[in-house]
Design a protein around this motif. Structure first.
Motif, PDB file in Angstrom:
ATOM      1  N   ALA A  86       0.806  -1.236   0.000  1.00 17.74           N
ATOM      2  CA  ALA A  86       0.000   0.000   0.000  1.00 17.74           C
ATOM      3  C   ALA A  86       0.835   1.280   0.000  1.00 17.74           C
ATOM      4  N   MET A  87       2.076   1.166  -0.476  1.00 17.37           N
ATOM      5  CA  MET A  87       2.988   2.319  -0.474  1.00 17.37           C
ATOM      6  C   MET A  87       2.437   3.438  -1.360  1.00 17.37           C
ATOM      7  N   TRP A  88       2.313   4.610  -0.786  1.00 18.02           N
ATOM      8  CA  TRP A  88       1.849   5.767  -1.576  1.00 18.02           C
ATOM      9  C   TRP A  88       2.342   7.061  -0.943  1.00 18.02           C
ATOM     10  N   VAL A  89       2.812   7.965  -1.799  1.00 18.80           N
ATOM     11  CA  VAL A  89       3.224   9.304  -1.365  1.00 18.80           C
ATOM     12  C   VAL A  89       2.515  10.312  -2.257  1.00 18.80           C
ATOM     13  N   HIS A  90       1.963  11.333  -1.651  1.00 18.86           N
ATOM     14  CA  HIS A  90       1.268  12.382  -2.406  1.00 18.86           C
ATOM     15  C   HIS A  90       2.205  12.935  -3.492  1.00 18.86           C
ATOM     16  N   LEU A  93       4.942  15.421  -2.866  1.00 22.09           N
ATOM     17  CA  LEU A  93       6.079  15.062  -2.002  1.00 22.09           C
ATOM     18  C   LEU A  93       6.985  13.994  -2.618  1.00 22.09           C
ATOM     19  N   ARG A  94       6.715  13.671  -3.889  1.00 19.72           N
ATOM     20  CA  ARG A  94       7.577  12.677  -4.530  1.00 19.72           C
ATOM     21  C   ARG A  94       8.953  13.277  -4.795  1.00 19.72           C
ATOM     22  N   GLY A  95       9.962  12.446  -4.638  1.00 22.16           N
ATOM     23  CA  GLY A  95      11.330  12.934  -4.815  1.00 22.16           C
ATOM     24  C   GLY A  95      11.852  13.716  -3.624  1.00 22.16           C
ATOM     25  N   SER A  96      11.087  13.762  -2.531  1.00 18.30           N
ATOM     26  CA  SER A  96      11.481  14.562  -1.357  1.00 18.30           C
ATOM     27  C   SER A  96      12.230  13.753  -0.309  1.00 18.30           C
ATOM     28  N   ALA A  98      10.541  11.427   1.279  1.00 14.02           N
ATOM     29  CA  ALA A  98       9.456  10.917   2.129  1.00 14.02           C
ATOM     30  C   ALA A  98       9.249   9.420   1.919  1.00 14.02           C
ATOM     31  N   ALA A  99       9.336   8.972   0.661  1.00 15.76           N
ATOM     32  CA  ALA A  99       9.158   7.545   0.380  1.00 15.76           C
ATOM     33  C   ALA A  99      10.254   6.732   1.063  1.00 15.76           C
ATOM     34  N   ASP A 100      11.474   7.264   1.068  1.00 13.89           N
ATOM     35  CA  ASP A 100      12.580   6.572   1.752  1.00 13.89           C
ATOM     36  C   ASP A 100      12.279   6.427   3.240  1.00 13.89           C
ATOM     37  N   THR A 125       4.864  -2.450 -14.747  1.00 16.28           N
ATOM     38  CA  THR A 125       4.957  -1.152 -15.423  1.00 16.28           C
ATOM     39  C   THR A 125       5.390  -0.022 -14.482  1.00 16.28           C
ATOM     40  N   ASN A 126       5.483  -0.301 -13.186  1.00 16.21           N
ATOM     41  CA  ASN A 126       5.748   0.764 -12.205  1.00 16.21           C
ATOM     42  C   ASN A 126       7.254   0.919 -11.955  1.00 16.21           C
ATOM     43  N   ALA A 127       7.935   1.487 -12.950  1.00 11.81           N
ATOM     44  CA  ALA A 127       9.397   1.600 -12.888  1.00 11.81           C
ATOM     45  C   ALA A 127       9.847   2.476 -11.724  1.00 11.81           C
ATOM     46  N   ARG A 128       9.071   3.497 -11.416  1.00 12.49           N
ATOM     47  CA  ARG A 128       9.475   4.421 -10.350  1.00 12.49           C
ATOM     48  C   ARG A 128       9.495   3.709  -8.991  1.00 12.49           C
ATOM     49  N   ALA A 129       8.434   2.944  -8.722  1.00 13.05           N
ATOM     50  CA  ALA A 129       8.381   2.218  -7.449  1.00 13.05           C
ATOM     51  C   ALA A 129       9.481   1.156  -7.403  1.00 13.05           C
ATOM     52  N   ARG A 130       9.691   0.472  -8.507  1.00 10.87           N
ATOM     53  CA  ARG A 130      10.739  -0.565  -8.538  1.00 10.87           C
ATOM     54  C   ARG A 130      12.091   0.032  -8.208  1.00 10.87           C
ATOM     55  N   ARG A 131      12.347   1.197  -8.768  1.00  7.11           N
ATOM     56  CA  ARG A 131      13.628   1.877  -8.530  1.00  7.11           C
ATOM     57  C   ARG A 131      13.775   2.225  -7.039  1.00  7.11           C
ATOM     58  N   LEU A 132      12.689   2.718  -6.449  1.00  3.47           N
ATOM     59  CA  LEU A 132      12.715   3.030  -5.012  1.00  3.47           C
ATOM     60  C   LEU A 132      13.073   1.783  -4.205  1.00  3.47           C
ATOM     61  N   TYR A 133      12.393   0.682  -4.514  1.00  2.00           N
ATOM     62  CA  TYR A 133      12.622  -0.542  -3.747  1.00  2.00           C
ATOM     63  C   TYR A 133      14.036  -1.077  -3.957  1.00  2.00           C
ATOM     64  N   GLU A 134      14.528  -0.968  -5.198  1.00  2.00           N
ATOM     65  CA  GLU A 134      15.903  -1.413  -5.465  1.00  2.00           C
ATOM     66  C   GLU A 134      16.893  -0.619  -4.624  1.00  2.00           C
ATOM     67  N   ARG A 135      16.636   0.680  -4.515  1.00  2.00           N
ATOM     68  CA  ARG A 135      17.519   1.533  -3.710  1.00  2.00           C
ATOM     69  C   ARG A 135      17.566   1.081  -2.260  1.00  2.00           C
ATOM     70  N   HIS A 136      16.482   0.411  -1.835  1.00  2.00           N
ATOM     71  CA  HIS A 136      16.423  -0.077  -0.451  1.00  2.00           C
ATOM     72  C   HIS A 136      16.766  -1.558  -0.354  1.00  2.00           C
TER      73      HIS A 136
HETATM   74  C1  COA Z   1       6.240   4.770  -5.608  1.00  2.00           C
HETATM   75  C2  COA Z   1       6.424   6.039  -4.801  1.00  2.00           C
HETATM   76  C3  COA Z   1       6.060   5.796  -3.353  1.00  2.00           C
HETATM   77  C4  COA Z   1       7.925   6.400  -4.881  1.00  2.00           C
HETATM   78  O1  COA Z   1       8.155   7.584  -4.179  1.00  2.00           O
HETATM   79  P1  COA Z   1       8.953   8.770  -4.889  1.00  2.00           P
HETATM   80  O2  COA Z   1       9.124   9.879  -3.932  1.00  2.00           O
HETATM   81  O3  COA Z   1       8.251   9.039  -6.177  1.00  2.00           O
HETATM   82  O4  COA Z   1      10.334   8.014  -5.143  1.00  2.00           O
HETATM   83  P2  COA Z   1      11.747   8.660  -5.398  1.00  2.00           P
HETATM   84  O5  COA Z   1      11.588   9.874  -6.247  1.00  2.00           O
HETATM   85  O6  COA Z   1      12.437   8.810  -4.091  1.00  2.00           O
HETATM   86  O7  COA Z   1      12.508   7.498  -6.144  1.00  2.00           O
HETATM   87  C5  COA Z   1      12.049   6.944  -7.326  1.00  2.00           C
HETATM   88  C6  COA Z   1      13.168   6.557  -8.236  1.00  2.00           C
HETATM   89  O8  COA Z   1      12.559   6.433  -9.528  1.00  2.00           O
HETATM   90  C7  COA Z   1      13.140   7.381 -10.401  1.00  2.00           C
HETATM   91  N1  COA Z   1      12.060   7.867 -11.242  1.00  2.00           N
HETATM   92  C8  COA Z   1      11.393   9.017 -11.172  1.00  2.00           C
HETATM   93  N2  COA Z   1      10.446   9.053 -12.128  1.00  2.00           N
HETATM   94  C9  COA Z   1      10.542   7.901 -12.808  1.00  2.00           C
HETATM   95  C10 COA Z   1       9.845   7.362 -13.909  1.00  2.00           C
HETATM   96  N3  COA Z   1       8.852   8.010 -14.486  1.00  2.00           N
HETATM   97  N4  COA Z   1      10.231   6.148 -14.342  1.00  2.00           N
HETATM   98  C11 COA Z   1      11.220   5.462 -13.772  1.00  2.00           C
HETATM   99  N5  COA Z   1      11.901   5.921 -12.698  1.00  2.00           N
HETATM  100  C12 COA Z   1      11.568   7.134 -12.237  1.00  2.00           C
HETATM  101  C13 COA Z   1      13.768   8.426  -9.509  1.00  2.00           C
HETATM  102  O9  COA Z   1      14.810   9.103 -10.178  1.00  2.00           O
HETATM  103  C14 COA Z   1      14.276   7.557  -8.391  1.00  2.00           C
HETATM  104  O10 COA Z   1      15.405   6.822  -8.843  1.00  2.00           O
HETATM  105  P3  COA Z   1      16.913   7.057  -8.320  1.00  2.00           P
HETATM  106  O11 COA Z   1      16.988   6.416  -6.953  1.00  2.00           O
HETATM  107  O12 COA Z   1      17.766   6.323  -9.280  1.00  2.00           O
HETATM  108  O13 COA Z   1      17.135   8.525  -8.297  1.00  2.00           O
HETATM  109  C15 COA Z   1       5.582   7.219  -5.368  1.00  2.00           C
HETATM  110  O14 COA Z   1       6.016   7.547  -6.671  1.00  2.00           O
HETATM  111  C16 COA Z   1       4.091   6.876  -5.398  1.00  2.00           C
HETATM  112  O15 COA Z   1       3.411   7.031  -4.408  1.00  2.00           O
HETATM  113  N6  COA Z   1       3.593   6.424  -6.578  1.00  2.00           N
HETATM  114  C17 COA Z   1       2.185   6.061  -6.740  1.00  2.00           C
HETATM  115  C18 COA Z   1       1.806   4.826  -5.933  1.00  2.00           C
HETATM  116  C19 COA Z   1       2.731   3.669  -6.193  1.00  2.00           C
HETATM  117  O16 COA Z   1       3.219   3.457  -7.279  1.00  2.00           O
HETATM  118  N7  COA Z   1       2.955   2.877  -5.131  1.00  2.00           N
HETATM  119  C20 COA Z   1       3.784   1.698  -5.183  1.00  2.00           C
HETATM  120  C21 COA Z   1       2.948   0.469  -5.171  1.00  2.00           C
HETATM  121  S1  COA Z   1       3.967  -1.004  -5.276  1.00  2.00           S
END
Ligand code: COA
Length: 165
Positions: A86-90, A93-96, A98-100, A125-136
């Motif tokens: 249920a991970m979600w950040v407004h 606040l993304r990139g701040s 807060a997700a970390d 398809t959720n590359a952004r979330a995957r990247r966050l998790y990989e970082r952790h």
């Molecule tokens: C997933 C989520 C919690 C991540 O938080 P965030 O503050 O956006 O994450 P961050 O910006 O700290 O990190 C995301 C990483 O993805 C990268 N990124 C940013 N936009 C991206 C995109 N469109 N595609 C791929 N990677 C992306 C960032 O550069 C960062 O990578 P880095 O560590 O190499 O710099 C947030 O985006 C969110 O709430 N998304 C909607 C809900 C969701 O997807 N939840 C996850 C369910 S599994």
């Protein structure tokens, strides 16, 4: 994480906050989650309370305004395995950082519970979330699930808890 963002563990009484956050998350990012808005809408106060016990939920707040969450629970068969859910950040606040902070709280809780493995499922398809998790320290296990309802693919990621990322 920038001030005045804080993360706190949710407790009984926080059910309306959790409900509102989940509905906001499902509205803002419907494709990120396995659940649906309708399913969350139907949950009762007792349902939400299970997110605090036996589950755990951490709330992100910006100057007291709820702006994000992460939830956890033990695997039913192996209590040494905990799920991150249920991970979600407004969006504001993304990139701040807060997700970390949310992921770090979840992992600290998991270690405190004596768990040895953290596990999650993320949409392929959720590359952004995957990247966050990989970082952790989470890594893809190769396991994937194709959802019957819509054919979307969920990827499993895991992270051992006895080592740093
Ligand atoms: C997933 C989520 C919690 C991540 O938080 P965030 O503050 O956006 O994450 P961050 O910006 O700290 O990190 C995301 C990483 O993805 C990268 N990124 C940013 N936009 C991206 C995109 N469109 N595609 C791929 N990677 C992306 C960032 O550069 C960062 O990578 P880095 O560590 O190499 O710099 C947030 O985006 C969110 O709430 N998304 C909607 C809900 C969701 O997807 N939840 C996850 C369910 S599994």
């Amino acid at each position: 994480m920038r001030e005045p963002l804080t993360v706190r563990r949710a407790a009984p009484g926080d059910e309306p906050i959790l409900r509102a956050l989940r509905l906001e998350a499902l509205t803002e990012a419907p494709d990120a989650f396995a659940s649906t808005y309708e399913r969350e809408l139907a949950r009762t106060t007792a349902d939400w309370r299970r997110w605090f016990s036996p589950g755990v939920t951490f709330l992100l707040e910006d100057a007291g305004t709820p702006r994000g969450l992460v939830a956890g629970m033990h695997d039913a068969e192996d209590p040494g395995v905990v799920y991150l859910m249920a991970m979600w950040v407004h969006p504001a606040l993304r990139g701040s950082g807060a997700a970390d902070a949310l992921v770090a709280e979840h992992l600290a809780w998991a270690r405190g519970e004596g768990a040895w493995l953290a596990r999650l499922d993320v949409m392929a398809t959720n590359a952004r979330a995957r990247r966050l998790y990989e970082r952790h320290g989470f890594r893809l296990t190769g396991q994937e699930k194709v959802r019957e309802a819509d054919g979307r693919v969920e990827l499993r990621m895991e992270r051992p808890l006895d080592s740093a990322a």
